[in-house]
Design a protein around this motif. Structure first.
Motif, mmCIF file in Angstrom:
data_model
loop_
_atom_site.group_PDB
_atom_site.id
_atom_site.type_symbol
_atom_site.label_atom_id
_atom_site.label_comp_id
_atom_site.label_asym_id
_atom_site.label_seq_id
_atom_site.Cartn_x
_atom_site.Cartn_y
_atom_site.Cartn_z
ATOM 1 N N ILE B 234 -22.291 5.334 7.381
ATOM 2 C CA ILE B 234 -21.014 5.706 8.000
ATOM 3 C C ILE B 234 -19.905 4.790 7.500
ATOM 4 C CG2 ILE B 234 -19.759 5.891 10.172
ATOM 5 C CD1 ILE B 234 -22.352 6.653 11.510
ATOM 6 N N ALA B 235 -20.221 3.494 7.377
ATOM 7 C CA ALA B 235 -19.199 2.550 6.914
ATOM 8 C C ALA B 235 -18.732 2.931 5.514
ATOM 9 C CB ALA B 235 -19.745 1.129 6.928
ATOM 10 N N ALA B 236 -19.704 3.291 4.637
ATOM 11 C CA ALA B 236 -19.336 3.676 3.274
ATOM 12 C C ALA B 236 -18.459 4.935 3.302
ATOM 13 C CB ALA B 236 -20.585 3.906 2.439
ATOM 14 N N ALA B 237 -18.847 5.899 4.143
ATOM 15 C CA ALA B 237 -18.071 7.141 4.216
ATOM 16 C C ALA B 237 -16.666 6.863 4.736
ATOM 17 C CB ALA B 237 -18.792 8.145 5.122
ATOM 18 N N ALA B 238 -16.564 6.033 5.777
ATOM 19 C CA ALA B 238 -15.251 5.710 6.333
ATOM 20 C C ALA B 238 -14.401 4.999 5.289
ATOM 21 C CB ALA B 238 -15.407 4.831 7.579
ATOM 22 N N ALA B 239 -15.053 4.166 4.462
ATOM 23 C CA ALA B 239 -14.318 3.430 3.443
ATOM 24 C C ALA B 239 -13.725 4.395 2.414
ATOM 25 C CB ALA B 239 -15.242 2.422 2.771
ATOM 26 N N VAL B 240 -14.536 5.374 1.963
ATOM 27 C CA VAL B 240 -14.033 6.342 0.986
ATOM 28 C C VAL B 240 -12.893 7.154 1.583
ATOM 29 C CG1 VAL B 240 -14.627 8.400 -0.331
ATOM 30 C CG2 VAL B 240 -16.218 6.481 -0.234
ATOM 31 N N LEU B 241 -13.100 7.590 2.835
ATOM 32 C CA LEU B 241 -12.071 8.376 3.513
ATOM 33 C C LEU B 241 -10.759 7.589 3.592
ATOM 34 C CD1 LEU B 241 -11.751 11.091 4.926
ATOM 35 C CD2 LEU B 241 -12.300 9.974 7.080
ATOM 36 N N ALA B 242 -10.879 6.296 3.906
ATOM 37 C CA ALA B 242 -9.672 5.464 4.012
ATOM 38 C C ALA B 242 -8.969 5.362 2.666
ATOM 39 C CB ALA B 242 -10.041 4.075 4.523
ATOM 40 N N ALA B 243 -9.767 5.226 1.579
ATOM 41 C CA ALA B 243 -9.158 5.098 0.258
ATOM 42 C C ALA B 243 -8.395 6.369 -0.102
ATOM 43 C CB ALA B 243 -10.229 4.800 -0.785
ATOM 44 N N VAL B 244 -9.015 7.530 0.171
ATOM 45 C CA VAL B 244 -8.376 8.795 -0.198
ATOM 46 C C VAL B 244 -7.122 9.026 0.639
ATOM 47 C CG1 VAL B 244 -8.686 11.287 -0.321
ATOM 48 C CG2 VAL B 244 -10.576 9.768 -0.927
ATOM 49 N N THR B 245 -7.275 8.958 1.960
ATOM 50 C CA THR B 245 -6.115 9.226 2.811
ATOM 51 C C THR B 245 -5.053 8.147 2.643
ATOM 52 O OG1 THR B 245 -7.315 8.177 4.593
ATOM 53 C CG2 THR B 245 -7.304 10.557 4.585
ATOM 54 N N GLY B 246 -5.487 6.908 2.378
ATOM 55 C CA GLY B 246 -4.525 5.835 2.177
ATOM 56 C C GLY B 246 -3.616 6.113 1.002
ATOM 57 N N HIS B 247 -4.207 6.554 -0.111
ATOM 58 C CA HIS B 247 -3.369 6.815 -1.279
ATOM 59 C C HIS B 247 -2.462 8.022 -1.050
ATOM 60 C CE1 HIS B 247 -1.907 6.667 -5.274
ATOM 61 N NE2 HIS B 247 -2.345 7.879 -5.556
ATOM 62 N N LEU B 248 -3.022 9.056 -0.412
ATOM 63 C CA LEU B 248 -2.186 10.212 -0.048
ATOM 64 C C LEU B 248 -1.017 9.755 0.810
ATOM 65 C CD1 LEU B 248 -4.597 13.149 0.871
ATOM 66 C CD2 LEU B 248 -2.785 13.116 -0.851
ATOM 67 N N GLY B 249 -1.332 8.900 1.790
ATOM 68 C CA GLY B 249 -0.290 8.400 2.683
ATOM 69 C C GLY B 249 0.777 7.634 1.929
ATOM 70 N N ALA B 250 0.345 6.859 0.927
ATOM 71 C CA ALA B 250 1.305 6.063 0.172
ATOM 72 C C ALA B 250 2.278 6.957 -0.578
ATOM 73 C CB ALA B 250 0.567 5.150 -0.797
ATOM 74 N N ILE B 251 1.806 8.170 -0.961
ATOM 75 C CA ILE B 251 2.706 9.087 -1.668
ATOM 76 C C ILE B 251 3.617 9.810 -0.681
ATOM 77 C CG2 ILE B 251 2.792 11.125 -3.150
ATOM 78 C CD1 ILE B 251 0.069 10.307 -4.230
ATOM 79 N N VAL B 252 3.023 10.234 0.457
ATOM 80 C CA VAL B 252 3.730 11.148 1.348
ATOM 81 C C VAL B 252 4.587 10.415 2.381
ATOM 82 C CG1 VAL B 252 3.429 12.943 3.084
ATOM 83 C CG2 VAL B 252 1.963 12.902 1.043
ATOM 84 N N VAL B 253 3.991 9.391 3.034
ATOM 85 C CA VAL B 253 4.631 8.814 4.225
ATOM 86 C C VAL B 253 6.019 8.237 3.967
ATOM 87 C CG1 VAL B 253 4.434 7.007 5.977
ATOM 88 C CG2 VAL B 253 2.469 8.435 5.417
ATOM 89 N N PRO B 254 6.244 7.464 2.873
ATOM 90 C CA PRO B 254 7.577 6.883 2.717
ATOM 91 C C PRO B 254 8.675 7.935 2.727
ATOM 92 C CG PRO B 254 6.063 5.895 1.183
ATOM 93 C CD PRO B 254 5.340 7.050 1.800
ATOM 94 N N GLY B 255 8.368 9.151 2.233
ATOM 95 C CA GLY B 255 9.360 10.214 2.208
ATOM 96 C C GLY B 255 9.873 10.571 3.594
ATOM 97 N N TRP B 256 8.978 10.476 4.597
ATOM 98 C CA TRP B 256 9.382 10.821 5.959
ATOM 99 C C TRP B 256 10.514 9.926 6.443
ATOM 100 C CZ3 TRP B 256 3.807 10.856 8.390
ATOM 101 C CH2 TRP B 256 3.086 11.898 7.791
ATOM 102 N N PHE B 257 10.497 8.660 5.995
ATOM 103 C CA PHE B 257 11.509 7.722 6.471
ATOM 104 C C PHE B 257 12.636 7.559 5.461
ATOM 105 C CE2 PHE B 257 7.452 6.426 8.344
ATOM 106 C CZ PHE B 257 7.771 6.510 9.690
ATOM 107 N N GLY B 258 12.593 8.349 4.400
ATOM 108 C CA GLY B 258 13.650 8.257 3.411
ATOM 109 C C GLY B 258 13.477 7.127 2.424
ATOM 110 N N PHE B 259 12.258 6.598 2.304
ATOM 111 C CA PHE B 259 12.023 5.557 1.310
ATOM 112 C C PHE B 259 11.406 6.177 0.076
ATOM 113 C CE2 PHE B 259 11.638 3.190 5.365
ATOM 114 C CZ PHE B 259 12.722 2.353 5.182
#
Lengths: 446, 311
Positions: B234-259
């Motif tokens: 489970i830890a390994a799976a959670a780690a992969v999930l965090a890496a994928v969603t983290g990078h997606l977030g890095a692309i998408v999230v700043p746009g929400w705040f205008g960065f």
């Protein structure tokens, strides 16, 4: 290289800017030393670690808010307010995780530290892209920067440090109970949750004001190192607090002075190294719990034990020689000692060397040994104490005669004169001086 | 826009995350979660000294210096604990802050000659990893993917071979010692693995991911299961999930705040935190909300057992 007049100028705080930096780091060290002591006793030293990392998102967000309101984003009180808010959020998360899951303290701290710091770095990077804003100064909160301090910053730091120190002193008794037995404190009706929150509030305050001068990683050292060093010097809380405040203040003062003299050394790092050096000195040399004094006192005890074992072994040999008659100080063969106790030849040589130095032995032909007059008296005294203790154990502690020798062996070395007199009274009146009672069990070869 | 760049970033991030999460499980079980944080700060002098000696930013000497500094952290902590009777947390705190301060001074001294900025060392730059490629069997793959892949394999190898021993010594070190498995040796082996993983990972992707991945996915897994093997998976799976969603977030999230953009490493840490939050709330047997629901849905417990007449 700074010359003497430079050194004097810094030491005597003649330069205005240096005076601000040195005084504020000294005050900070004192406050951190006091507050950190309670954290250490509560076994939560790394709480400061998690907390200081958790302040980063607050700094970034406060900066962004100030920019969007049209400021330049560099107001220290506002940045520190942001730091405080996110630090408190970090602590709240930590306490929530601890109280609602079975995860332990260290996991809760690690979680808060890494996630908050990650968020902090991510938001710092975001606000750095803001138009018209230079967030370059914000990085200095991570590594510390004393050079940019102005008078109002200094006043803020001094005020918070003084208040934190004052509160720790006012709540001394309450924190003491909380640290040593929180269950007891709760049962006695003390508001332990309030006290815990107050303590964490103090930690937050010290951490936040430390951000500016030493940086968020090195302020951790301010909270941990002085109290841990102070712990080696004393077993009591009040002296420990004083010493800890002293070490904290001294590290802050010395570190700031050294870094003022050699500008290429960052103040935060120098302060931490001074504190670490004081810690090392304390750990090695502090008389109460230091490593070297402990080793020395253990060695002294071992020497004392060896000496007493040797004297008693000799006395028992002399008893064997005397048979039914009175024990007299005669010479005896060296080998007889090996039958009494499992010494190795080299151990025995060491013991004999010490006995010679103490004038317990007289010159004899090779292969034989003879006690001196004082040595014989000492041997009689040691044997007498041993047997008194054995008899006491048999009569009062129900120890089987066959086991008593070993038990007595461990305790007899620390029998004081007072205790021996009490034993004599318990066991049927004081014995005439120099009389050695017979052994309560068989004295055989081992 | 998703490019092959982003794919590589996610691959590197996932490899690194899993490589950290596996030894992290044992750190969490041994109540030593903060060791990863301590080691990742304390390696700074190792990096600086390796740089002084070799004069370059070559990987291998830097790696050796950092790994050595990491091991020294574990060793010093153990010594101060043992000889000074100091609490583990305090010992760790003293050692890593001192080493970090030494590293900071060394780096400031070197700053005149070279770009060895502590920020760069600590945050790494996972975004830039696809630029630095090596050719393996005709394919150009990022060096960071290779490094983290190897570290992951090494960790897998040790944890598989010594699974039983690590398990035993994590739960009952005294029993392990009695049965003849030196728990001291296993302790230092684990510390070595953590140090090597930490160093290899943050040299390529930055220390924030490392600290977060050592603690947060294992903590998440611990909320979901009581079984060590399941916990590791489970830890390994959670780690992969965090890496994928983290990078997606890095692309998408700043746009929400205008960065414009932000760091992937920070967002991966945040993503792992959110995954933990989900487990915290909804874990089948320990989640806050699950427990609340169960309490509400459970039939009321009768105050006294009704007489069934079996007597």
């Amino acid at each position: 290289m700074p010359d003497l007049s430079d050194i004097l100028e810094v030491l005597l705080l003649q330069n205005y800017n240096t005076r601000l930096v040195v005084l504020s780091t000294t005050l900070l060290g004192i406050a951190a030393g006091l507050v950190g002591s309670f954290l250490l006793l509560r076994k939560r030293s790394l709480m400061g670690d998690a907390l200081s990392h958790a302040t980063l998102p607050g700094i970034a967000i406060a900066f962004a808010v100030m920019i969007s309101l049209g400021g330049d984003g560099k107001s220290l009180p506002a940045l520190l307010l942001g730091a405080t808010i996110s630090g408190v959020a970090g602590i709240a998360t930590m306490l929530l995780i601890r109280n609602t899951t079975k995860l332990r303290d260290d996991v809760a701290m690690g979680f808060v530290l890494s996630v908050f710091f990650g968020v902090g770095v991510a938001s710092l990077r975001m606000v750095q892209t803001l138009p018209g804003a230079s967030a370059a100064g914000l990085e200095s909160f991570i590594y510390g920067k004393t050079a940019g301090m102005v008078q109002s910053d200094f006043l803020l730091i001094a005020l918070v440090a003084a208040v934190a120190s004052l509160v720790s002193i006012l709540f001394l008794k309450e924190f003491l109970i909380l640290c040593f037995d929180d269950g007891y404190a709760a049962a006695q009706g003390w508001p332990t949750i309030f006290l815990d929150v107050l303590l964490l509030g103090l930690v937050t305050a010290v951490t936040v004001i430390g951000l500016q001068s030493v940086g968020l990683i090195l302020v951790i050292a301010f909270l941990i190192t002085p109290p841990t060093a102070a712990r080696f010097w004393t077993q009591r809380l009040l002296p420990m607090l004083l010493i800890s405040a002293l070490i904290g203040g001294a590290s802050g003062w010395l570190g700031a002075v050294i870094s003022a003299l050699t500008p290429q050394l960052p103040a935060g790092a120098v302060i931490v190294l001074v504190a670490a050096a004081l810690f090392l000195i304390s750990m090695l040399f502090a008389p109460t719990r230091g490593v070297l004094p402990r080793i020395l006192s253990q060695a002294a005890l071992r020497r004392k034990e060896d000496r007493q074992h040797f004297l008693r072994a000799v006395y028992e040999i002399l008893e064997d020689q005397a048979g039914e008659g009175p024990v007299a100080n005669r010479s005896f063969p060296y080998e007889a000692l090996f039958a009494k106790r499992s010494w190795t030849p080299s151990q025995l040589r060491g013991i004999l060397r010490i006995a010679c130095r103490e004038d317990h032995l007289e010159p004899t032909p090779p292969g034989r040994l003879r006690l001196s007059e004082p040595g014989f008296g000492e041997a009689a005294r040691v044997t007498r104490n041993h047997r008194l203790w054995e008899t006491y154990l048999i009569q009062y502690a129900d120890v089987a005669p066959g086991h008593v020798d070993r038990d007595a062996d461990m305790v007899e070395h620390i029998l004081g004169a007072e205790l021996v007199r009490e034993l004599e009274v318990k066991l049927g009146g004081p014995l005439p001086d120099q009389t050695v009672p017979p052994s309560p069990h068989l004295v055989g070869d081992r | 826009m998703w490019t092959s760049f982003d794919t590589w970033i996610v691959v590197v991030g996932s490899l690194c995350a899993v490589a950290c999460a596996l030894p992290g499980c044992f750190l969490v079980l041994r109540k030593m979660s903060m060791m990863g944080d301590a080691i990742s700060h304390a390696v700074l002098p190792g990096l600086a000294i390796a740089f002084y000696i070799t004069g370059t930013r070559a990987s291998i000497p830097m790696f050796l210096g950092a790994a050595l500094a990491g091991l020294l952290t574990a060793l010093f902590t153990q010594w101060i604990m043992r000889f000074g009777n100091v609490d583990r947390g305090a010992a760790m705190g003293i050692v890593f802050t001192t080493l970090f301060a030494i590293g900071l001074i060394l780096i400031r001294q070197a700053a005149d000659h070279v770009d060895l900025d502590p920020g760069c060392v600590l945050y790494g730059a996972i975004e830039l990893t696809p630029l630095d490629t090596v050719s393996v069997g005709g394919f150009d793959i990022p060096r960071a993917a290779l490094v983290n892949g190897i570290i992951l394999l090494v960790n897998l190898l040790f944890l598989t071979l010594l699974y039983k021993e690590f398990k035993l010594s994590s739960f009952d070190p005294d029993l392990a010692d009695t049965l003849g498995y030196s728990s001291g040796f296993l302790h230092y082996l684990l510390m070595t693995l953590v140090a090597v993983t930490t160093v290899a990972a943050f040299e390529s992707v930055g220390s924030i991911i490392v600290i977060a991945m050592l603690i947060v996915p294992p903590a998440t897994a611990l909320l979901l299961t009581h079984d060590l093997l399941k916990m590791l998976i489970i830890a390994a799976a959670a780690a992969v999930l965090a890496a994928v969603t983290g990078h997606l977030g890095a692309i998408v999230v700043p746009g929400w705040f205008g960065f414009e953009s932000t760091t992937t490493s920070g967002m991966i840490a945040l993503a792992s935190g959110l995954i933990f939050l989900l487990a915290w709330l909804f874990s089948p047997d320990q989640g806050i909300i699950t427990r609340q629901f169960r309490r509400d849905l459970a039939p009321p417990v009768p105050l006294s057992e009704p007489d069934t007449g079996t007597s």
